[in-house]
Design an enzyme around this catalytic site. Structure first.
Site, PDB file in Angstrom:
ATOM      1  N   GLY A  14       0.783  -1.280   0.057  1.00  0.00           N
ATOM      2  CA  GLY A  14       0.155   0.060  -0.006  1.00  0.00           C
ATOM      3  C   GLY A  14       0.841   1.242   0.143  1.00  0.00           C
ATOM      4  N   ASP A  34      -3.687  -7.018  -6.012  1.00  0.00           N
ATOM      5  CA  ASP A  34      -2.080  -7.745  -6.075  1.00  0.00           C
ATOM      6  C   ASP A  34      -2.273  -9.100  -5.999  1.00  0.00           C
ATOM      7  OD1 ASP A  34       0.868  -6.236  -5.367  1.00  0.00           O
ATOM      8  OD2 ASP A  34       0.468  -8.419  -5.036  1.00  0.00           O
ATOM      9  N   ILE A  57      -3.687  -8.768 -12.270  1.00  0.00           N
ATOM     10  CA  ILE A  57      -4.233  -7.801 -13.105  1.00  0.00           C
ATOM     11  C   ILE A  57      -4.704  -8.306 -14.509  1.00  0.00           C
ATOM     12  CG2 ILE A  57      -3.091  -5.869 -11.934  1.00  0.00           C
ATOM     13  CD1 ILE A  57      -1.567  -5.349 -14.603  1.00  0.00           C
ATOM     14  N   GLU A  58      -4.028  -9.395 -14.843  1.00  0.00           N
ATOM     15  CA  GLU A  58      -4.247 -10.087 -16.335  1.00  0.00           C
ATOM     16  C   GLU A  58      -5.945 -10.611 -15.933  1.00  0.00           C
ATOM     17  OE1 GLU A  58      -1.407 -10.381 -14.837  1.00  0.00           O
ATOM     18  OE2 GLU A  58       0.050 -10.304 -16.109  1.00  0.00           O
ATOM     19  N   SER A  76       2.727   0.702  -9.244  1.00  0.00           N
ATOM     20  CA  SER A  76       4.274   0.404  -9.256  1.00  0.00           C
ATOM     21  C   SER A  76       4.671  -1.129  -9.559  1.00  0.00           C
ATOM     22  CB  SER A  76       4.767   0.787  -7.799  1.00  0.00           C
ATOM     23  OG  SER A  76       4.134   0.176  -6.917  1.00  0.00           O
ATOM     24  N   CYS A  79       9.653  -4.456 -11.307  1.00  0.00           N
ATOM     25  CA  CYS A  79      10.763  -3.905 -12.116  1.00  0.00           C
ATOM     26  C   CYS A  79      11.750  -4.922 -12.521  1.00  0.00           C
ATOM     27  CB  CYS A  79      11.563  -2.783 -11.467  1.00  0.00           C
ATOM     28  SG  CYS A  79      12.306  -3.314  -9.707  1.00  0.00           S
TER      29      CYS A  79
END
Ligand SMILES: C[S@@+](CC[C@H](N)C(=O)[O-])C[C@H]1O[C@@H](n2cnc3c(N)ncnc32)[C@H](O)[C@@H]1O
Length: 86
Positions: A14, A34, A57-58, A76, A79
């Site tokens: 969060g 998430d 999210i897919e 975010s 990465c």
């Protein structure tokens, strides 16, 4: 105009939600998404009243997105696949 309706993707524990709170912008996180169960437990502790979707999210459908009627996305993404030490 009411509070900005925010969709928080890759919500983790969060951090983006906390930054939004500290910005003092009138906003409501209408959903956080998430896939990590441990991060989600921490998120629920930090923001118990925010709807938290424990999924990728897919896996979000267009209908689900439309129902949220959000104004802004905070995210975010991970990465690791995109960054490297040269
Ligand atoms: C850089 S971290 C997010 C950090 C977050 N802003 C915080 O304050 O904890 C990336 C997050 O993306 C989540 N994630 C990675 N791939 C995902 C996917 N396909 N769908 C949903 N969540 C995903 C990970 O579980 C991780 O919590």
């Amino acid at each position: 105009m009411g509070p900005v309706r925010v969709l928080e993707l890759y919500s983790g524990i969060g951090g983006m939600h906390q930054a939004l709170t500290e910005s003092c912008i009138s906003a409501e996180v209408v959903a956080a998404v998430d896939v990590n169960t441990v991060a989600n437990e921490v998120y629920k502790y930090n923001f118990p009243s925010t709807p938290l979707w424990a999924k990728t999210i897919e896996g979000i459908t267009l209908a689900e997105l439309n129902r949220l009627s959000f104004d802004m996305i905070l995210m975010s993404p991970p990465c690791q696949p995109f960054t490297r030490c040269v």
